[in-house]
Design an enzyme around this catalytic site. Sequence first.
Site, mmCIF file in Angstrom:
data_model
loop_
_atom_site.group_PDB
_atom_site.id
_atom_site.type_symbol
_atom_site.label_atom_id
_atom_site.label_comp_id
_atom_site.label_asym_id
_atom_site.label_seq_id
_atom_site.Cartn_x
_atom_site.Cartn_y
_atom_site.Cartn_z
ATOM 1 N N TRP A 1 0.872 -1.189 0.000
ATOM 2 C CA TRP A 1 0.000 0.000 0.000
ATOM 3 C C TRP A 1 0.904 1.232 0.000
ATOM 4 O O TRP A 1 1.825 1.319 0.819
ATOM 5 C CB TRP A 1 -0.876 -0.040 1.259
ATOM 6 C CG TRP A 1 -1.814 1.117 1.429
ATOM 7 C CD1 TRP A 1 -2.618 1.682 0.477
ATOM 8 C CD2 TRP A 1 -2.078 1.839 2.636
ATOM 9 N NE1 TRP A 1 -3.361 2.694 1.019
ATOM 10 C CE2 TRP A 1 -3.047 2.816 2.339
ATOM 11 C CE3 TRP A 1 -1.590 1.757 3.944
ATOM 12 C CZ2 TRP A 1 -3.538 3.697 3.299
ATOM 13 C CZ3 TRP A 1 -2.082 2.629 4.892
ATOM 14 C CH2 TRP A 1 -3.053 3.589 4.579
ATOM 15 N N ASP B 1 -0.956 -5.722 9.241
ATOM 16 C CA ASP B 1 -1.965 -4.736 8.860
ATOM 17 C C ASP B 1 -3.173 -5.515 8.363
ATOM 18 O O ASP B 1 -3.051 -6.315 7.438
ATOM 19 C CB ASP B 1 -1.388 -3.821 7.760
ATOM 20 C CG ASP B 1 -2.350 -2.692 7.393
ATOM 21 O OD1 ASP B 1 -3.508 -2.709 7.849
ATOM 22 O OD2 ASP B 1 -1.931 -1.795 6.631
ATOM 23 N N LYS C 1 -13.542 -0.690 5.756
ATOM 24 C CA LYS C 1 -14.101 -1.460 4.630
ATOM 25 C C LYS C 1 -15.068 -2.527 5.116
ATOM 26 O O LYS C 1 -16.115 -2.734 4.529
ATOM 27 C CB LYS C 1 -12.988 -2.128 3.832
ATOM 28 C CG LYS C 1 -11.626 -1.502 3.999
ATOM 29 C CD LYS C 1 -11.181 -0.680 2.845
ATOM 30 C CE LYS C 1 -9.929 0.083 3.222
ATOM 31 N NZ LYS C 1 -9.412 0.882 2.143
HETATM 32 N N1 KET Z 1 -3.916 -0.539 5.404
HETATM 33 C C1 KET Z 1 -4.156 -0.924 4.141
HETATM 34 C C2 KET Z 1 -3.446 -2.130 3.595
HETATM 35 C C3 KET Z 1 -5.064 -0.209 3.370
HETATM 36 O O1 KET Z 1 -5.294 -0.636 2.135
HETATM 37 C C4 KET Z 1 -5.701 0.930 3.891
HETATM 38 C C5 KET Z 1 -6.585 1.748 3.053
HETATM 39 C C6 KET Z 1 -5.433 1.268 5.218
HETATM 40 C C7 KET Z 1 -4.523 0.526 5.940
HETATM 41 C C8 KET Z 1 -6.079 2.438 5.893
HETATM 42 O O2 KET Z 1 -7.409 2.215 6.240
HETATM 43 P P1 KET Z 1 -8.169 3.121 7.338
HETATM 44 O O3 KET Z 1 -9.361 3.661 6.632
HETATM 45 O O4 KET Z 1 -7.225 4.168 7.818
HETATM 46 O O5 KET Z 1 -8.535 2.186 8.420
HETATM 47 N N2 KET Z 1 -6.567 1.682 1.794
HETATM 48 C C9 KET Z 1 -7.406 2.344 0.791
HETATM 49 C C10 KET Z 1 -7.718 3.770 1.056
HETATM 50 C C11 KET Z 1 -6.531 4.658 1.292
HETATM 51 O O6 KET Z 1 -5.569 4.643 0.509
HETATM 52 O O7 KET Z 1 -6.586 5.403 2.278
HETATM 53 C C12 KET Z 1 -6.753 2.147 -0.585
HETATM 54 O O8 KET Z 1 -5.710 1.486 -0.674
HETATM 55 O O9 KET Z 1 -7.327 2.601 -1.574
#
Ligand code: KET
Length: 398
Positions: free
Chosen positions: A130, A211, A246
């Site tokens: 990511w 994660d 999600k």
């Molecule tokens: N870890 C991973 C692997 C991840 O894909 C995301 C979010 C997060 C953490 C953060 O999630 P939170 O909402 O802070 O609990 N990914 C998507 C959104 C972004 O980039 O913020 C994405 O990869 O599109």
Amino acid sequence: MFAHLEPYAGDPILTLNESFQKDPREGKINLSIGIYFDDEGKIPVLGAVRAAEAEIAAHVGPKPYLPMEGLAAFRSGVQTLLFGADSAALKAGRVATIQTVGSSGGLRVGADFLARWLPGSTIYLSDPTWENHRAVFQAAGRKVETYPYYDAATGGLRFDAMKAAIEQMPAQSVVLLHTCCHNPTGVDLTPDQWQALIPVFKARNLLPFLDLAYQGFGDGMDEDVYAVRALVAADVTFIITNSFSKSLSVYGERCGALSVVCPDADQAARVLGQLKATVRANYSNPPLHAGQLVATVLNTPALRQQWASELEGMRARIRLMRERLHAVLTARLPGRDFNYLLTQRGMFSYTGLTAEQADRLREQEGVYVLRSGRMCVAGLNSRNVERVAEAMAKVLAG
Ligand code: KET
């Protein structure tokens, strides 16, 4: 004062998503950001969340600050979800859990905590990962390296190279691992592969940092935490951050947690104290509503059940979209192998599209995927999947 500032280059995911919102074209399709859309193309409000909101609204009360570590009912609900109701580690009090501002917040608090307490450690990320992982750890002043992961030639995992790299890491290195539904590749470790790494973590004295942003999008809520339970069973000290963005479709509420599994209760108590100190110096304490919302779903058996079945529906719909996309692409370009769409798990597929092809897909066809070639298959629906397949086939054919 600020004349020397460089313009912000933008974020590869969030800025692209902003561009999508501004795109005036009618037929535009957003497969960029990791958000689950339903078959109507909308972000769903889960029935379990709606019921929890109604419950909270029916008992509106004072809104004090939460403790630095977050709402107690949220923290215990998260612990049961991750480690299981009968977890001996929980009973022994050797897990420190705090509520965080999404799992992004969990990563950052974890990174700041490591900066203070394991200052010499390097963070190793999968290649690729990511995009924001590197940014978060570097912002906390951490040294970041990578380990081999994705095999572009086979669309699978370079497991031997990954294991060999981990075997070379200096003691107290931090190994960031995706618990399930790897972002961006959709390529996961099998249970056997996790089991093969565990002795390496122990022998080399490494610190896994998991994660978990997509629990339930792989094989199921419990299946997707195989690695968590295996590490606990093997008495590995590790960190895990998990997200409800999600899995509960509550992105903007910022619901996440950070847990540290320690060898004993005394260490866990000290870790918890230092996590609280880290939070206090950052945002002081987490949001009340996020804590209440998730705690209500997790701790009300009927809602917990409803959530599991709604998540199962999301998972099944993504699988169906993978099959539909695979079928049309295979029919259009019979010489090519699109099996990766079926084997990769979770919200994403790594299409192998180059940055230039992703640009053409966006500019000429109005289909947004990341320039890394990552496609959010959870943005496909029964009305747009054929158009996406046709657009992709056109771009791939040159
Ligand atoms: N870890 C991973 C692997 C991840 O894909 C995301 C979010 C997060 C953490 C953060 O999630 P939170 O909402 O802070 O609990 N990914 C998507 C959104 C972004 O980039 O913020 C994405 O990869 O599109």
